[in-house]
Design a protein around this motif. Structure first.
Motif, PDB file in Angstrom:
ATOM      1  N   GLN A 237       0.748  -1.192   0.111  1.00  0.00           N
ATOM      2  CA  GLN A 237      -0.219  -0.021  -0.076  1.00  0.00           C
ATOM      3  C   GLN A 237       0.869   1.238  -0.059  1.00  0.00           C
ATOM      4  OE1 GLN A 237      -2.136  -1.012   3.632  1.00  0.00           O
ATOM      5  NE2 GLN A 237      -3.956  -1.381   2.417  1.00  0.00           N
ATOM      6  N   PHE A 238       1.698   1.103   0.991  1.00  0.00           N
ATOM      7  CA  PHE A 238       2.653   2.375   1.019  1.00  0.00           C
ATOM      8  C   PHE A 238       3.459   2.748  -0.385  1.00  0.00           C
ATOM      9  CE2 PHE A 238       7.185   4.073   2.609  1.00  0.00           C
ATOM     10  CZ  PHE A 238       6.553   5.299   3.068  1.00  0.00           C
ATOM     11  N   ASN A 239       4.042   1.621  -0.957  1.00  0.00           N
ATOM     12  CA  ASN A 239       5.028   1.457  -2.049  1.00  0.00           C
ATOM     13  C   ASN A 239       3.938   2.161  -3.265  1.00  0.00           C
ATOM     14  OD1 ASN A 239       7.315   1.041  -0.780  1.00  0.00           O
ATOM     15  ND2 ASN A 239       7.070  -1.076  -1.520  1.00  0.00           N
ATOM     16  N   ASN A 240       3.003   1.590  -3.537  1.00  0.00           N
ATOM     17  CA  ASN A 240       1.975   1.971  -4.506  1.00  0.00           C
ATOM     18  C   ASN A 240       1.361   3.286  -4.368  1.00  0.00           C
ATOM     19  OD1 ASN A 240       2.184  -0.385  -5.933  1.00  0.00           O
ATOM     20  ND2 ASN A 240       0.359  -1.378  -4.984  1.00  0.00           N
ATOM     21  N   ALA A 241       1.177   3.656  -3.072  1.00  0.00           N
ATOM     22  CA  ALA A 241       0.627   5.073  -2.957  1.00  0.00           C
ATOM     23  C   ALA A 241       1.750   6.369  -3.416  1.00  0.00           C
ATOM     24  CB  ALA A 241       0.682   5.468  -1.556  1.00  0.00           C
ATOM     25  N   ILE A 242       3.009   6.056  -3.139  1.00  0.00           N
ATOM     26  CA  ILE A 242       4.253   6.862  -3.617  1.00  0.00           C
ATOM     27  C   ILE A 242       4.184   6.596  -5.234  1.00  0.00           C
ATOM     28  CG2 ILE A 242       6.642   7.342  -3.448  1.00  0.00           C
ATOM     29  CD1 ILE A 242       6.231   6.252  -0.596  1.00  0.00           C
ATOM     30  N   LYS A 243       4.364   5.589  -5.670  1.00  0.00           N
ATOM     31  CA  LYS A 243       4.481   5.000  -7.181  1.00  0.00           C
ATOM     32  C   LYS A 243       3.486   6.012  -8.079  1.00  0.00           C
ATOM     33  CE  LYS A 243       4.778   1.269 -10.047  1.00  0.00           C
ATOM     34  NZ  LYS A 243       5.020  -0.058 -10.107  1.00  0.00           N
ATOM     35  N   LEU A 244       2.039   5.624  -7.409  1.00  0.00           N
ATOM     36  CA  LEU A 244       1.080   6.053  -8.200  1.00  0.00           C
ATOM     37  C   LEU A 244       0.766   7.854  -8.058  1.00  0.00           C
ATOM     38  CD1 LEU A 244      -1.347   3.391  -7.573  1.00  0.00           C
ATOM     39  CD2 LEU A 244      -0.054   3.938  -9.708  1.00  0.00           C
ATOM     40  N   ASN A 245       1.494   8.276  -7.121  1.00  0.00           N
ATOM     41  CA  ASN A 245       1.319   9.600  -6.851  1.00  0.00           C
ATOM     42  C   ASN A 245       1.880  10.715  -8.096  1.00  0.00           C
ATOM     43  OD1 ASN A 245       0.840  12.452  -5.400  1.00  0.00           O
ATOM     44  ND2 ASN A 245       3.111  12.204  -4.803  1.00  0.00           N
ATOM     45  N   GLU A 246       0.876  11.422  -8.636  1.00  0.00           N
ATOM     46  CA  GLU A 246       1.285  12.468  -9.818  1.00  0.00           C
ATOM     47  C   GLU A 246       2.072  13.540  -9.363  1.00  0.00           C
ATOM     48  OE1 GLU A 246      -2.098  12.668 -12.111  1.00  0.00           O
ATOM     49  OE2 GLU A 246      -2.625  10.624 -11.886  1.00  0.00           O
ATOM     50  N   TYR A 247       2.102  14.168  -7.881  1.00  0.00           N
ATOM     51  CA  TYR A 247       2.690  15.090  -7.339  1.00  0.00           C
ATOM     52  C   TYR A 247       3.871  14.747  -6.892  1.00  0.00           C
ATOM     53  CZ  TYR A 247      -2.285  16.064  -8.443  1.00  0.00           C
ATOM     54  OH  TYR A 247      -3.194  16.343  -9.280  1.00  0.00           O
TER      55      TYR A 247
END
Length: 152
Positions: free
Chosen positions: A31-41
């Motif tokens: 969850q943590f890695n995906n949140a960072i990876k998918l963040n566009e900002y």
């Protein structure tokens, strides 16, 4: 992040920078890695928690820590520096704002900023940020309460 994107797209303001802040906390690694990876900002993240950033003001942190370990270490550093007890939800912000306002008022008639010692106007920034964040979270709460009615 979806809310951030919606907020920015609907806002009449043009933002020079947008930051999304992540703490690992109790999220899974995925969850943590995906949140960072998918963040566009721009992203700023802390693992295991924000206290690692604060702890870094006192010492180099190189060994993995649990959330509890980082809190214990930070409390210890606060004690060693005679800063009192560290509390995650410390209510000293209002005290700091009030103390700084009084300090500023006492020196308000002094001609130059350089001669206003001690003094800080950081309280003005914090008050503005607090107002902004309060408004932001009220809008967010209204948005979610309207949105959630479709899923109840």
């Amino acid at each position: 992040m979806k809310y951030t994107k919606q907020y920015i797209n609907k806002s009449p303001k043009v933002y020079g920078q947008v930051w999304v802040v992540f703490d690992k906390d109790d999220y899974t690694d995925e969850q943590f890695n995906n949140a960072i990876k998918l963040n566009e900002y721009n992203s700023a993240w802390s693992n295991p928690n924000f206290e690692v950033w604060l702890l870094s003001h006192f010492k180099k942190v190189s060994n993995p820590l649990s959330k509890n370990d980082s809190l214990k270490e930070l409390k210890k550093e606060f004690q060693n520096a005679n800063l009192g007890n560290y509390s995650k939800n410390d209510n000293r912000l209002e005290t700091a704002i009030q103390n700084c306002k009084e300090m500023y008022e006492q020196l308000k008639t002094t001609s130059s900023e350089a001669s206003k010692n001690p003094c800080t106007t950081v309280f003005m920034l914090v008050e503005d940020l607090t107002k902004y964040l309060k408004s932001f979270y009220e809008k967010k709460s209204t948005f979610y309460s309207r949105f959630n009615r479709f899923f109840v």
